[in-house]
Design an enzyme around this catalytic site. Structure first.
Site, PDB file in Angstrom:
ATOM      1  N   GLU A  47      -1.496  -9.156   3.592  1.00  0.00           N
ATOM      2  CA  GLU A  47      -1.323  -9.722   4.942  1.00  0.00           C
ATOM      3  C   GLU A  47      -2.656 -10.070   5.602  1.00  0.00           C
ATOM      4  O   GLU A  47      -2.717 -10.920   6.486  1.00  0.00           O
ATOM      5  CB  GLU A  47      -0.516  -8.758   5.823  1.00  0.00           C
ATOM      6  CG  GLU A  47      -1.226  -7.479   6.277  1.00  0.00           C
ATOM      7  CD  GLU A  47      -1.137  -6.314   5.290  1.00  0.00           C
ATOM      8  OE1 GLU A  47      -0.935  -6.570   4.082  1.00  0.00           O
ATOM      9  OE2 GLU A  47      -1.289  -5.151   5.722  1.00  0.00           O
ATOM     10  N   HIS A  54      -3.643  -5.078   0.649  1.00  0.00           N
ATOM     11  CA  HIS A  54      -3.060  -5.622   1.883  1.00  0.00           C
ATOM     12  C   HIS A  54      -3.123  -7.148   1.894  1.00  0.00           C
ATOM     13  O   HIS A  54      -4.060  -7.722   2.465  1.00  0.00           O
ATOM     14  CB  HIS A  54      -3.805  -5.065   3.099  1.00  0.00           C
ATOM     15  CG  HIS A  54      -3.542  -3.610   3.333  1.00  0.00           C
ATOM     16  ND1 HIS A  54      -2.455  -3.163   4.039  1.00  0.00           N
ATOM     17  CD2 HIS A  54      -4.204  -2.508   2.917  1.00  0.00           C
ATOM     18  CE1 HIS A  54      -2.462  -1.849   4.072  1.00  0.00           C
ATOM     19  NE2 HIS A  54      -3.519  -1.415   3.393  1.00  0.00           N
ATOM     20  N   CYS A 113       0.836  -1.200   0.000  1.00  0.00           N
ATOM     21  CA  CYS A 113       0.000   0.000   0.000  1.00  0.00           C
ATOM     22  C   CYS A 113       0.879   1.262   0.000  1.00  0.00           C
ATOM     23  O   CYS A 113       1.447   1.595  -1.029  1.00  0.00           O
ATOM     24  CB  CYS A 113      -0.973  -0.056   1.180  1.00  0.00           C
ATOM     25  SG  CYS A 113      -2.472   0.886   0.877  1.00  0.00           S
TER      26      CYS A 113
HETATM   27  N1  GLN Z   1      -1.920   6.817   2.779  1.00  0.00           N
HETATM   28  C1  GLN Z   1      -2.058   6.031   1.588  1.00  0.00           C
HETATM   29  C2  GLN Z   1      -3.435   6.189   0.978  1.00  0.00           C
HETATM   30  O1  GLN Z   1      -4.367   6.564   1.650  1.00  0.00           O
HETATM   31  C3  GLN Z   1      -1.759   4.573   1.859  1.00  0.00           C
HETATM   32  C4  GLN Z   1      -2.740   3.929   2.758  1.00  0.00           C
HETATM   33  C5  GLN Z   1      -2.274   2.607   3.301  1.00  0.00           C
HETATM   34  O2  GLN Z   1      -1.082   2.303   3.274  1.00  0.00           O
HETATM   35  N2  GLN Z   1      -3.164   1.801   3.828  1.00  0.00           N
HETATM   36  O3  GLN Z   1      -3.599   5.897  -0.169  1.00  0.00           O
END
Ligand code: GLN
Length: 542
Positions: free
Chosen positions: A516, A514, A380
């Site tokens: 994970e 994600h 992410c």
């Molecule tokens: N801050 C980034 C976004 O909102 C990544 C978010 C995250 O890593 N969950 O896109």
């Protein structure tokens, strides 16, 4: 017929109630029952989405896009049952629903009160979305005696009365502290905690007592006597060396046998725990060790990256290797040389995150991994930072940045206010609420055949869970691909980059989702398995 098991906690917080619930779910499953686990959270936030991970731990995201408590992660990892929106509720959500109904006039002029309106809404939640489950295990967050958990305790008391005590079990988790001067495990806090529950009309029928040593018969009898509970239903929850041993350990203490006996369910066969014994054996007897540097921001609270730490362990289990995690605050790389901190690691992982603080440090970590050919896994935010790094240093765009940190001339990562989900268009206002407005939950991605990720997944169509507001800007794709960063996974409509990789590198992958969240000890996520495999190769080089 569905039976309900309510789990409350007493004496202190952090007793591992969630883990206990998850382990009970796994044990009942191993006996062939269908289970579902739920969590009632007494805090006022509508969901944990807006809470800092350093306060409350990670936000666990479900396929159906709910931002939930991290205990739901334990539930999923232990049972394999995908958590849903209907498995977690908070005081904030209950009240906002009741107040919305009141505004609509649904209460027909009645005075709206905690009892019955709030308690009814809680009971409705507990009963909702239940089909053919044999057991609903329902954990109440917080510690008995907290003001805010009272409506939940009242609701489960009423619920038990309504379904009949033969269909509901109240299980209380407590602590037996060991006092060295007395040489004893102390039962008084447990007695007081049960009294507290009795004062709200709940008589627990079973206790799960956390202790660092076996409970002597004397103490067990004392607890039974004072708490009005049969001695065999005072279960010892002893400390274990790995959390995956919890189901085995609780089974040895008679936990699942006693639960079934309570409900009058006869079982002549022992549960099949081979899944857990296999995992524990691998955890205890690894063939080696690798070190992964996790370069993040919320490293002060280990729970803020709970699923990530577990998924890395699962990757280790799949490779029969111990994974040592070296948590690093990315900000140190902004004042110090990244090299000295990263030289010893066999893989670098930059996890999800929000906000500008520490971002430049993460970009440095990605640069180090790329240049030094150390396996890199960006998740992410970690993917977004890797893309900015590639844009700045490979594609000749020194001003590349994310609009998350303010206006930029090269918005390589930018805010998305519109995207499609299936055939539907989803939109967000740029100045809207922060809660529940990200791209959340499961979205499909199409992987480029022949790419590294397609090989790792063994598929070209995948579905993974998302939680982010910003996206890698597809308009930079050509420029970045010419420079060597390959866009190997995209949303099916080709608009949202989901995966990037460096073909000319031992292992460099960034994913917008994600992974994970879906990894399980008995079904490790392929990306984590392959990342650890690459780290093992790296460890042979250094
Ligand atoms: N801050 C980034 C976004 O909102 C990544 C978010 C995250 O890593 N969950 O896109």
């Amino acid at each position: 017929m569905t039976r309900y098991i309510f789990i409350t906690g007493g004496v202190v917080s952090s007793l591992g109630k969630g883990l206990g619930a998850a382990a009970l779910g796994a044990l009942l499953q191993a006996r062939g029952f269908k289970v579902r686990l739920r969590k009632l959270d007494p805090y006022l936030n509508v969901d944990p989405g807006t809470m800092s991970p350093t306060q409350h731990g990670e936000v666990f995201v479900t396929d159906d896009g709910a931002e939930t408590d991290l205990d739901l992660g334990h539930y999923e990892r232990f049972t394999g049952v995908s958590a849903r929106k209907s498995d977690n509720v908070t005081t904030g959500r209950i009240y906002s629903n009741v107040i919305a109904r009141e505004r609509r006039g649904d209460y027909l002029g009645a005075t709206v009160q905690v009892i019955p309106h709030i308690t009814d809404a809680i009971k409705e939640f507990i009963r909702s979305d239940v089909t053919d489950e044999d057991f609903i295990v329902c954990e109440v967050g917080g510690t008995v005696g907290d003001i805010e958990s009272l409506p939940f305790l009242e609701a489960i008391r009423q619920f038990g009365n309504e379904v009949g005590i033969e269909n509901a079990l109240f299980l209380h988790v407590t602590l037996l502290p060991y006092i060295p001067a007395a040489g004893e495990l102390k039962t008084k806090p447990t007695q007081h905690s049960v009294k507290e529950l009795l004062s709200v009309g709940i008589q627990p029928q079973m206790l799960l007592c956390r202790a660092d040593r076996p409970i002597p018969d004397n103490e067990r009898r004392k607890i039974a006597l004072f708490c009005n509970i049969r001695p065999e239903r005072v279960i010892a929850a002893l400390d274990v060396d790995t959390i995956y041993n919890v189901p085995i350990s609780y089974h040895e203490e008679g936990f699942d046998d006693q639960v079934l006996a309570y409900f009058g369910i006869g079982q002549d066969k022992a549960p099949d725990l081979s899944r857990w014994t296999g995992i524990v054996q691998r955890v205890r007897q690894p063939e080696g060790e690798v070190t992964i540097g996790v370069v993040g921001k919320y490293t002060s609270l280990i729970d803020s990256y709970k699923s990530l730490a577990e998924a890395l362990t699962h990757g280790g289990i799949a490779n029969n290797i111990k994974v040592k995690l070296d948590w690093m605050d990315s900000q140190i790389f902004e004042s110090e040389d990244a090299v000295s901190h990263l030289e010893h690691v066999h893989g670098i992982l930059v996890p999800g995150g929000f906000g500008e603080r520490g971002a430049e440090g993460k970009i440095r970590a990605a640069q180090f991994a790329r240049e030094r050919k150390v396996p890199y896994f960006g998740i992410c935010f970690g993917m977004q930072m890797a893309v900015i790094e590639a844009a700045r240093h490979m594609a000749g765009l020194p001003a590349a940045n994310s609009t998350e940190f303010g206006p930029t001339n090269e918005p390589v990562v930018g805010l998305m206010t519109e995207w499609t989900r299936g055939n539907a268009l989803e939109t967000r206002k740029t100045d809207g609420d922060l809660g529940g407005t990200m791209r959340l939950g499961a979205y499909p991605a199409a992987l480029v055949p022949g790419s590294r990720v397609a090989g790792i997944y063994g598929a070209t169509e995948i579905s993974e869970r998302h939680r982010h507001r910003y996206e890698v800007n597809i308009n930079y794709r050509e420029r970045l691909e010419q420079a060597g960063l390959f866009f190997s996974g995209l949303s099916p409509d080709g608009v949202l980059p989901e995966i990037v990789e460096l073909p000319d590198h031992p292992w460099f992958i960034g994913v917008q989702y994600h992974p994970e969240l879906k990894s399980k000890p008995f079904d490790p996520h392929p990306l984590f398995t392959d990342f650890i495999r690459a780290a093992i190769e790296q460890s042979r080089l250094v």
